[in-house]
Enzyme design. Structure first.
Site: not given
Ligand code: NAD
Length: 486
Positions: A283, A228, A150-151, A174-176, A452, A249-250, A459, A243
């Site tokens: 992130c 996350s 969502w950010n 699939k957006p947030s 890690k 990207e976390l 990307e 597979v």
């Molecule tokens: P989140 O993991 O809660 O959700 C992200 C997306 O994944 C949402 O669309 C959610 O509905 C979906 N999702 C959650 N569980 C799922 C499942 N079991 N199967 C399929 N889809 C699923 O994350 P968030 O709270 O929306 O975003 C914040 C996190 O994103 C933070 O940890 C942040 O650091 C990270 N982030 C990383 C980057 C990067 O480029 N590394 C960029 C932006 C945000």
């Protein structure tokens, strides 16, 4: 009140099912509803995307034809990006100055990756076997599932779909569930710009419902996920059943190593941009300041002075510098992490829960802690909010050890006027990106991603199109096959 239906096959579908309320973070009030899709809509969207991949204008267009469609999309985005600003802000509360900055540049990701795709050619392979030639071809996967947080919904969407489409795939997004509106409006705009139906479908709903159904669908060939580490693990696990390759990207807990010889004002600007832009909901947030002991006091007093002067306000007001957090559960999480840091014994120099007191909406202001130790939650866990943890070092080795004392490895910063030291320390920091005397730049030309718990795969960058392609080698005999059993 508007209800957003899923966008499949070039149009919004009729929707009478359950919905998820979308809350405006600046007021706490519901401003729209989005469809709570499930396995049926996931199946419809994937089948439709698979059809568009196999037959029809997208399949027939070839690399050049698809690149032209993406160039046209870039033209339309350049002309009409402002249509996307309000839905994004109503959903996630990011301040208008930053949203305008991100969305006015959306077109550039599409142009860059269209140009990268045009460079793809079959490659003759210099094999060492007499009597045969071999040629490498690059083939798209088919249906790619893109799951976004969502950010920064649209910027992250563009990072995924621009290279995926340029490579010739079709995509289901699939957006947030916390911020879906702008992705749906984007899909509408993209089809008005000439993207053929089925090439970009958007289904909305919860991660463990529609998200997981998309990942587990037998026609899904690749998954790209940003979110996350908890979500990333679940997605990778679900994808492993078929597979299916994933790019993850976390999160991050990125260090900012500040040496005594750095330019103080420059460093303060960099640290403020690292942790307080988007109210810390990025992130790459530079959330751990590791300062040389001799300058720590001067640094934190300037950081506090600057941070407490930032104007909190309505995200739609261009004068606002600190907007609300994106949603109420996240506000609760950030407040509880601030309370825990206090309980753990860190010294709170600026308390954003106090500066936000009495405001309607999901506000918390810049927060700065010092005396943060390695065992504290604030040192170890991502807050994803405007909370800075400060600690000190005496030697370069100690600084590097502190920087690398994290389960994450997404980004990092080094601040010094000694170019050799900057390069040396940047080389030692374990993360996908390090900035020296700068912070937070992103550009289509530069890969971004983590190590890690921050994930794997990259990307952006020239290699991003190939991340959405598979190599195929075709061998041709040019001489008789020798008898294998002479
Ligand atoms: P989140 O993991 O809660 O959700 C992200 C997306 O994944 C949402 O669309 C959610 O509905 C979906 N999702 C959650 N569980 C799922 C499942 N079991 N199967 C399929 N889809 C699923 O994350 P968030 O709270 O929306 O975003 C914040 C996190 O994103 C933070 O940890 C942040 O650091 C990270 N982030 C990383 C980057 C990067 O480029 N590394 C960029 C932006 C945000």
């Amino acid at each position: 009140m508007k209800t957003y239906a899923p966008f499949i096959s070039g149009k919004f579908q009729h929707w009478q099912g359950d919905t998820i309320p979308s809350v405006d973070p600046a007021t706490g009030e519901v401003w729209s509803q989005v469809a709570r899709c499930g396995a049926d809509e996931a199946d419809t969207a994937i089948q439709d995307a698979n059809r568009a991949f196999r037959t029809g204008p997208w399949a027939d267009a070839g690399i050049e034809g698809r690149a032209r469609i993406l160039d046209t999309l870039a033209d339309v985005l350049e002309a009409r990006w402002e249509e996307l600003v309000e839905p994004e802000i109503r959903d996630n509360g990011k301040r208008i100055t930053e949203v305008r900055g991100q969305l006015s540049g959306l077109h550039s990701w599409f142009r860059y990756f269209a140009a990268e795709a045009r460079k793809l050619k079959p490659e003759a392979q210099a094999n060492s076997i007499p009597g045969v030639t071999s040629v490498g071809h690059w083939l798209p996967y088919g249906v790619v599932v893109a799951i976004t947080p969502w950010n920064s919904p649209l910027m992250i969407l563009a990072w995924k779909i621009a290279p995926a489409l340029a490579a010739g795939n079709t995509v289901v997004v699939k957006p947030s569930e916390m911020a879906s509106a702008s992705s749906l409006e984007f899909a509408r705009l993209a089809h008005e710009a000439g993207l053929p139906p089925g090439v970009l479908n958007v289904v909305t709903g919860l991660g463990h419902e529609v998200g997981e159904a998309l990942v587990r669908h037998p026609l899904t060939r690749k998954v790209t996920f940003t979110g996350s580490d908890i979500g990333g693990r679940k997605v990778a696990e679900a994808a492993s059943a078929g597979v299916v390759p994933t790019t993850l990207e976390l999160g991050g807990k990125s260090p900012q190593v500040v040496f005594a010889d750095s330019d103080l004002e420059n460093t303060v600007n960099g640290i403020l941009s690292g942790i307080f832009l988007s109210n810390g909901q990025t992130c790459v947030a530079g959330s751990r300041v590791i300062a040389e002991a001799s300058i720590k006091d001067a640094l934190v007093s300037r950081l506090v002075e600057r941070a407490q002067a930032l104007r909190m306000g309505d995200p739609m007001d261009p004068a606002t510098q600190i907007a609300p957090l994106a949603n109420e559960p996240h506000l609760r999480k950030v407040k509880s992490m601030i309370a825990q840091a206090k309980a753990d014994g860190a010294t709170c120099l600026l308390d954003g829960t106090e500066t936000a007191n009495g405001r309607q909406g999901f506000y918390v202001g810049p927060t700065i802690f010092e005396d943060v130790t390695r065992d504290m939650q604030l040192w170890r866990e991502e807050v994803f909010g405007p909370v800075l943890a400060v600690t000190t070092f005496d030697t370069e080795d100690e600084a590097i050890a502190l920087a690398n004392d994290s389960d994450y490895g997404l980004a990092g910063g080094v601040w010094t006027s000694d170019a050799n030291k900057g390069a040396r320390v940047a080389g030692e920091i374990q993360s996908g990106t390090v900035y020296i005397n700068h912070y937070r730049n992103v550009d289509p030309s530069s890969p971004i991603g983590g190590i890690k718990l921050s994930g794997y795969g990259r990307e952006l960058g020239p290699g991003a199109v190939k991340d959405f392609l598979q190599a195929k080698s075709i061998w041709t005999g040019t001489a008789p096959v020798p008898d294998p059993f002479p």
